[in-house]
Design a protein around this motif. Sequence first.
Motif, short mmCIF file in Angstrom:
data_model
loop_
_atom_site.label_atom_id
_atom_site.label_comp_id
_atom_site.label_asym_id
_atom_site.label_seq_id
_atom_site.Cartn_x
_atom_site.Cartn_y
_atom_site.Cartn_z
N MET A 120 -15.14 -2.28 -11.04
CA MET A 120 -15.59 -3.42 -11.85
C MET A 120 -14.52 -3.88 -12.85
O MET A 120 -14.44 -5.02 -13.22
CB MET A 120 -16.88 -3.09 -12.59
CG MET A 120 -16.78 -1.89 -13.52
SD MET A 120 -18.35 -1.49 -14.32
CE MET A 120 -18.19 -2.43 -15.84
N ASP A 163 -28.83 -9.31 -17.44
CA ASP A 163 -29.70 -9.22 -18.60
C ASP A 163 -31.06 -9.86 -18.35
O ASP A 163 -32.08 -9.38 -18.81
CB ASP A 163 -29.06 -9.90 -19.80
CG ASP A 163 -28.05 -8.99 -20.46
OD1 ASP A 163 -28.17 -7.77 -20.26
OD2 ASP A 163 -27.16 -9.50 -21.15
N ASP A 181 -20.23 1.59 -11.86
CA ASP A 181 -20.36 3.04 -11.79
C ASP A 181 -21.81 3.46 -11.51
O ASP A 181 -22.13 4.64 -11.52
CB ASP A 181 -19.85 3.69 -13.08
CG ASP A 181 -20.52 3.11 -14.32
OD1 ASP A 181 -21.13 2.03 -14.23
OD2 ASP A 181 -20.42 3.73 -15.40
N GLN A 182 -22.69 2.49 -11.26
CA GLN A 182 -24.07 2.81 -10.92
C GLN A 182 -24.24 2.96 -9.41
O GLN A 182 -25.28 3.40 -8.94
CB GLN A 182 -25.01 1.67 -11.39
CG GLN A 182 -24.92 1.34 -12.85
CD GLN A 182 -25.62 2.39 -13.68
OE1 GLN A 182 -26.80 2.63 -13.50
NE2 GLN A 182 -24.87 3.03 -14.57
N ARG B 232 -24.77 6.33 -21.60
CA ARG B 232 -24.83 6.39 -20.14
C ARG B 232 -25.64 7.58 -19.67
O ARG B 232 -26.34 7.50 -18.66
CB ARG B 232 -23.42 6.45 -19.56
CG ARG B 232 -23.46 6.57 -18.07
CD ARG B 232 -22.14 6.26 -17.43
NE ARG B 232 -22.17 6.70 -16.05
CZ ARG B 232 -21.09 6.87 -15.32
NH1 ARG B 232 -19.91 6.63 -15.83
NH2 ARG B 232 -21.19 7.26 -14.08
N VAL B 235 -29.10 6.49 -19.57
CA VAL B 235 -29.32 5.51 -18.51
C VAL B 235 -29.32 6.20 -17.14
O VAL B 235 -30.20 5.97 -16.32
CB VAL B 235 -28.24 4.40 -18.57
CG1 VAL B 235 -28.26 3.55 -17.32
CG2 VAL B 235 -28.45 3.55 -19.82
N ASP B 236 -28.34 7.08 -16.93
CA ASP B 236 -28.25 7.77 -15.65
C ASP B 236 -29.48 8.63 -15.39
O ASP B 236 -29.88 8.82 -14.24
CB ASP B 236 -26.99 8.65 -15.60
CG ASP B 236 -25.74 7.84 -15.29
OD1 ASP B 236 -25.88 6.62 -15.03
OD2 ASP B 236 -24.63 8.40 -15.32
N HIS B 242 -30.22 0.12 -17.37
CA HIS B 242 -28.77 0.03 -17.41
C HIS B 242 -28.29 -1.11 -18.32
O HIS B 242 -27.24 -1.03 -18.95
CB HIS B 242 -28.24 -0.16 -15.99
CG HIS B 242 -26.76 -0.35 -15.94
ND1 HIS B 242 -25.88 0.54 -16.50
CD2 HIS B 242 -26.01 -1.35 -15.42
CE1 HIS B 242 -24.64 0.10 -16.31
NE2 HIS B 242 -24.70 -1.03 -15.67
N THR B 243 -29.08 -2.18 -18.37
CA THR B 243 -28.65 -3.33 -19.19
C THR B 243 -28.63 -2.99 -20.68
O THR B 243 -28.13 -3.76 -21.47
CB THR B 243 -29.59 -4.55 -18.96
OG1 THR B 243 -30.93 -4.08 -18.95
CG2 THR B 243 -29.29 -5.22 -17.63
N GLN B 245 -27.21 -0.15 -21.70
CA GLN B 245 -26.12 0.82 -21.91
C GLN B 245 -25.01 0.24 -22.78
O GLN B 245 -24.54 -0.86 -22.55
CB GLN B 245 -25.53 1.25 -20.57
CG GLN B 245 -24.42 2.26 -20.70
CD GLN B 245 -23.93 2.75 -19.35
OE1 GLN B 245 -24.73 3.09 -18.49
NE2 GLN B 245 -22.64 2.76 -19.15
N THR B 249 -18.57 0.89 -19.65
CA THR B 249 -19.14 0.25 -18.48
C THR B 249 -20.50 -0.37 -18.77
O THR B 249 -21.23 -0.76 -17.87
CB THR B 249 -19.27 1.24 -17.30
OG1 THR B 249 -19.97 2.40 -17.76
CG2 THR B 249 -17.91 1.65 -16.81
N GLN B 268 -15.86 6.94 -23.80
CA GLN B 268 -16.40 5.77 -23.10
C GLN B 268 -17.55 5.14 -23.87
O GLN B 268 -17.81 3.96 -23.75
CB GLN B 268 -16.89 6.14 -21.69
CG GLN B 268 -15.80 6.61 -20.75
CD GLN B 268 -15.58 8.10 -20.79
OE1 GLN B 268 -16.11 8.79 -21.67
NE2 GLN B 268 -14.80 8.62 -19.86
#
Lengths: 261, 318
Positions: A120, A163, A181-182, B232, B235-236, B242-243, B245, B249, B268
Amino acid sequence: MNIVVCVKYVPDAQADRTFSDSDKTTDRSNVAGLLSELDEYAVEEALKIKEAHDGEVTVLTIGPAEAADATKKALQMGADKAVHVKDDAIHGSDAGATSLLLARAIAKLDPQPDLVLTGMASTDGTMGVVPTMLAERLGLPAVTYASELTVTEGAVSVRRDGDLASQTIEASLPALVSVTDQINEPRYPSFKGIMAAKKKPVDTWSLSDIGVDAGEVGLGSSWTTVESFAARPPRQQGTIVADEGDGGQKLAAFLAEHKFV
Amino acid sequence: MAVVLVLVDHLDGKVRKTTAELLTIARRIGEPSSVFLGANVQAAADILGKYGSQKIYHCDSAELTDYLVVPQAELLAQLVAETSAVAVLIPSTPEGKEVAARLAVKTGYGLVTDAVDVQSVDGRIVTTQSVFAGSYTVKSTPSKGNAVITVKPNSAPPQQQPAQPELTPVDFTASDLARTARITASSPKEKSGRPELTEAAIVVSGGRGTGGDFTKVEDFADSLRAAVGASRAAVDAGWYPHTSQVGQTGKQVSPQLYVACGISGAIQHRAGMQTSKTIIAVNKDQEAPIFELVDFGVVGDLFAVLPQATDAVKSSKG
Ligand SMILES: Cc1cc2nc3c(=O)[nH]c(=O)nc-3n(C[C@H](O)[C@H](O)[C@H](O)COP(=O)(O)OP(=O)(O)OC[C@H]3O[C@@H](n4cnc5c(N)ncnc54)[C@H](O)[C@@H]3O)c2cc1C
């Protein structure tokens, strides 16, 4: 299915990164480099597609001699071959010039790729624009920030989480996809993979090999000029208190004192 | 005076605050003209005029919405050619950056992304970016004078300078390339009712230390009218979308106040919040690297500290 994965060799983010005083480019001399972690996801995705659909995975990098390390890791993971574009004139190339170099190198590949995969963003510049600029130069559709990728006959289907909505995007092949990275969990090179990588072909191409004039790339041709850089002043470490039953109150008092409440 | 094009960020004609910021910035380097894509341009015209837009180019072709970003870049390139704009300002969203990248290649303009400031210095456009996880500030200038710049939210306080914008419809036909990628499905995200992460003045984030229970983080955030972010690790683990995070990234946030709860402060993560004005952390481990950054830190269990802080904030508000 022929896939080319563009990978970048970057200074380690854990180290103190800085600029060189002489030409205001990223100073790579004192910092260990490695394959940009975000590109590992692209390599992994390419390998998974290859496992499902056959074909060949080529990794492509642009950079100084050390950059070969980035392709080596990808070969160890399972890519079939590598191309390394190396030339002193490349030093200082910005996103625009980098995308030009990648585009010309890809144009020279035989057979032509059905799919171009990238991470990305690089973990050094983190602009995240090279994938799209590359697609524009190649005249390809680009689907960026893919968190899921499915390859079907002549097309790709990608999930992308924004979003406002989670979208499904379809693009016809050939196409460029950048992955987040997802998307997967990159594999570690196995011992077998490390041994096999030693025998895999690595082509080194110069600017003239890919038909790029030295005047089109490098610091001198960059579209933007860095005028100055300055380290952010180190933060003064503030007050740290241990919670002795009143940590929350102290926190609220700090907020009040600084007019956040 | 040189034309500066501003790509309007809006939802059905409702203009977002970042656009007012971009128009304010545009006035420093030239005369702003808005580019409005989609329906309801009338609803937007007032606000665009209030912030100094001289013209509003608008186009409501379905091609602009069906086919990702290529048509937007093509339309902007068409307008750059017509107006000889010195600069195009675009919001620094993932989509905005993509439009900017295509446009820069089409026009040969210098490309700057994630600018946190844009100024005119002796007639040159000078942009400021924060790089290497926020540890350096870089100023650059477009080598050939012209630039496509994506600008982060909160990069300038919006200032009004009323104008009477002239509405100019734009004829547009997308190329064949533009039709090669299309959105085939879209499922809207649930709205939390909280402020938007990248625009919020206060962000409260939770990490692995929440153990998956974000209620204390959310309650505290709500007492401060803050947005909620996540590391993260959180989120993981599937604890937060994820939005939300924050980090390299995820989202880059730069609020007045950032509160990290149960977050260790990996490089990070720092990359996404290091430029916050004031930083607070709550963490059980006094060795956690996040404490190197903080203006105020509490070494303690977030499940004890946050509810107490929430109550204290609420009662101080009366
Ligand atoms: C390529 C790449 C990209 C990445 N991008 C991002 C990114 O964008 N954003 C991001 O955040 N990370 C990112 N990471 C991951 C990053 O390296 C860290 O793994 C992650 O930030 C850790 O999250 P955490 O701080 O929540 O978890 P941990 O590091 O496990 O820290 C949890 C903390 O919670 C504390 N804690 C535990 N229980 C409690 C309690 N009850 N009360 C108070 N404190 C408690 C612990 O002391 C610890 O310090 C990325 C990594 C890679 C390799």
